[in-house]
Design a protein around this motif. Sequence first.
Motif, PDB file in Angstrom:
ATOM      1  N   LEU A  59     -17.609 -29.066 -54.430  1.00  0.00           N
ATOM      2  CA  LEU A  59     -17.931 -27.831 -54.157  1.00  0.00           C
ATOM      3  C   LEU A  59     -17.004 -27.169 -53.043  1.00  0.00           C
ATOM      4  O   LEU A  59     -17.383 -27.935 -51.956  1.00  0.00           O
ATOM      5  CB  LEU A  59     -19.205 -27.328 -54.266  1.00  0.00           C
ATOM      6  N   THR A  60     -16.347 -26.225 -53.024  1.00  0.00           N
ATOM      7  CA  THR A  60     -16.137 -25.658 -51.527  1.00  0.00           C
ATOM      8  C   THR A  60     -17.282 -25.226 -50.983  1.00  0.00           C
ATOM      9  O   THR A  60     -18.247 -25.095 -51.504  1.00  0.00           O
ATOM     10  CB  THR A  60     -15.258 -24.572 -51.954  1.00  0.00           C
ATOM     11  N   LEU A  61     -17.084 -24.935 -49.695  1.00  0.00           N
ATOM     12  CA  LEU A  61     -18.224 -24.279 -48.998  1.00  0.00           C
ATOM     13  C   LEU A  61     -18.984 -23.006 -49.470  1.00  0.00           C
ATOM     14  O   LEU A  61     -20.096 -22.634 -49.823  1.00  0.00           O
ATOM     15  CB  LEU A  61     -18.108 -24.030 -47.518  1.00  0.00           C
ATOM     16  N   THR A  62     -17.859 -22.122 -50.044  1.00  0.00           N
ATOM     17  CA  THR A  62     -18.324 -20.862 -50.569  1.00  0.00           C
ATOM     18  C   THR A  62     -19.104 -21.233 -52.188  1.00  0.00           C
ATOM     19  O   THR A  62     -20.083 -20.533 -52.369  1.00  0.00           O
ATOM     20  CB  THR A  62     -17.043 -20.083 -51.255  1.00  0.00           C
ATOM     21  N   GLU A  63     -18.608 -22.330 -53.015  1.00  0.00           N
ATOM     22  CA  GLU A  63     -19.386 -22.400 -53.915  1.00  0.00           C
ATOM     23  C   GLU A  63     -20.762 -23.093 -53.752  1.00  0.00           C
ATOM     24  O   GLU A  63     -21.680 -22.883 -54.416  1.00  0.00           O
ATOM     25  CB  GLU A  63     -18.303 -23.349 -54.661  1.00  0.00           C
ATOM     26  N   ALA A  64     -20.766 -23.948 -52.788  1.00  0.00           N
ATOM     27  CA  ALA A  64     -22.185 -24.421 -52.364  1.00  0.00           C
ATOM     28  C   ALA A  64     -22.805 -23.555 -51.925  1.00  0.00           C
ATOM     29  O   ALA A  64     -24.357 -23.591 -52.266  1.00  0.00           O
ATOM     30  CB  ALA A  64     -21.883 -25.656 -51.468  1.00  0.00           C
ATOM     31  N   SER A  71     -25.973 -19.378 -46.867  1.00  0.00           N
ATOM     32  CA  SER A  71     -24.701 -18.681 -46.350  1.00  0.00           C
ATOM     33  C   SER A  71     -23.717 -19.715 -46.276  1.00  0.00           C
ATOM     34  O   SER A  71     -24.135 -21.096 -46.002  1.00  0.00           O
ATOM     35  CB  SER A  71     -25.044 -17.970 -45.096  1.00  0.00           C
ATOM     36  N   ILE A  72     -22.422 -19.557 -46.100  1.00  0.00           N
ATOM     37  CA  ILE A  72     -21.462 -20.510 -45.902  1.00  0.00           C
ATOM     38  C   ILE A  72     -21.530 -21.277 -44.676  1.00  0.00           C
ATOM     39  O   ILE A  72     -21.425 -22.263 -44.383  1.00  0.00           O
ATOM     40  CB  ILE A  72     -19.881 -19.731 -46.266  1.00  0.00           C
ATOM     41  N   ARG A  77     -23.179 -25.943 -41.460  1.00  0.00           N
ATOM     42  CA  ARG A  77     -24.106 -26.479 -40.475  1.00  0.00           C
ATOM     43  C   ARG A  77     -24.533 -27.869 -40.961  1.00  0.00           C
ATOM     44  O   ARG A  77     -24.646 -28.658 -40.545  1.00  0.00           O
ATOM     45  CB  ARG A  77     -25.145 -25.617 -40.022  1.00  0.00           C
ATOM     46  N   TRP A  78     -25.016 -27.794 -42.339  1.00  0.00           N
ATOM     47  CA  TRP A  78     -25.406 -29.117 -42.986  1.00  0.00           C
ATOM     48  C   TRP A  78     -24.487 -30.142 -42.760  1.00  0.00           C
ATOM     49  O   TRP A  78     -24.676 -31.260 -42.802  1.00  0.00           O
ATOM     50  CB  TRP A  78     -25.743 -28.661 -44.415  1.00  0.00           C
ATOM     51  N   ILE A  79     -23.128 -29.973 -42.858  1.00  0.00           N
ATOM     52  CA  ILE A  79     -22.034 -30.863 -42.812  1.00  0.00           C
ATOM     53  C   ILE A  79     -22.194 -31.261 -41.347  1.00  0.00           C
ATOM     54  O   ILE A  79     -22.015 -32.474 -41.080  1.00  0.00           O
ATOM     55  CB  ILE A  79     -20.688 -30.354 -43.316  1.00  0.00           C
ATOM     56  N   LYS A  80     -22.084 -30.530 -40.587  1.00  0.00           N
ATOM     57  CA  LYS A  80     -21.896 -30.721 -39.329  1.00  0.00           C
ATOM     58  C   LYS A  80     -22.985 -31.567 -38.496  1.00  0.00           C
ATOM     59  O   LYS A  80     -22.814 -32.410 -37.724  1.00  0.00           O
ATOM     60  CB  LYS A  80     -21.817 -29.310 -38.367  1.00  0.00           C
ATOM     61  N   GLU A  81     -24.148 -31.066 -39.200  1.00  0.00           N
ATOM     62  CA  GLU A  81     -25.412 -31.844 -38.670  1.00  0.00           C
ATOM     63  C   GLU A  81     -25.472 -33.144 -39.710  1.00  0.00           C
ATOM     64  O   GLU A  81     -26.686 -33.893 -39.342  1.00  0.00           O
ATOM     65  CB  GLU A  81     -26.453 -31.084 -38.916  1.00  0.00           C
ATOM     66  N   PRO A  93     -13.265 -28.872 -46.243  1.00  0.00           N
ATOM     67  CA  PRO A  93     -14.434 -29.436 -46.381  1.00  0.00           C
ATOM     68  C   PRO A  93     -14.897 -29.331 -48.116  1.00  0.00           C
ATOM     69  O   PRO A  93     -14.838 -28.539 -48.477  1.00  0.00           O
ATOM     70  CB  PRO A  93     -15.576 -29.058 -45.455  1.00  0.00           C
ATOM     71  N   ARG A  94     -15.579 -30.340 -48.600  1.00  0.00           N
ATOM     72  CA  ARG A  94     -16.164 -30.194 -50.100  1.00  0.00           C
ATOM     73  C   ARG A  94     -17.607 -30.998 -49.862  1.00  0.00           C
ATOM     74  O   ARG A  94     -17.833 -32.009 -49.229  1.00  0.00           O
ATOM     75  CB  ARG A  94     -15.303 -31.037 -50.988  1.00  0.00           C
ATOM     76  N   ILE A  95     -18.453 -30.437 -50.803  1.00  0.00           N
ATOM     77  CA  ILE A  95     -19.766 -30.900 -50.908  1.00  0.00           C
ATOM     78  C   ILE A  95     -19.865 -31.373 -52.414  1.00  0.00           C
ATOM     79  O   ILE A  95     -19.667 -30.510 -53.166  1.00  0.00           O
ATOM     80  CB  ILE A  95     -20.676 -30.014 -50.147  1.00  0.00           C
TER      81      ILE A  95
END
Length: 130
Positions: A59-64, A71-72, A77-81, A93-95
């Motif tokens: 998923l893109t950040l928007t989709e996630a 929020s995006i 922040r979840w990715i960064k942390e 980034p994709r999740i």
Amino acid sequence: MLPFPADQIHDVDAALDWWENDFAHTCKSLGGQVDGAALVRALVVSIRTIRSESLEARLTLTEAARETGYSIRQVSRWIKERRVPNRGTDTSPRIRRGDVISHKKTSLPHRSPIRIMDTAQDIARSVANS
């Protein structure tokens, strides 16, 4: 037995439509000579395959953000942390859906508003009607 077209069907609703319309029609034409256990196994495998593919989706950040209710910025922040791994690149980034499903906001049950009597007339009417 008619094989499930896993290469063509990628969501549960489409799978259920296929089972109900195409497969059921084929079973009917066989005159009731269907192995029930094989039928149930095939149905379960098809739904598990769809679920697995859905959890693997990137998923893109928007989709996630849309799917989790956050929020995006929060998802980023979840990715960064490193709370969720980045399955894409630094610039794109994709999740994985399966990685954020546990972060989904739970919705609170809807509560109807409580009516507050704010005038003397409302109070009087309430007492008179009781």
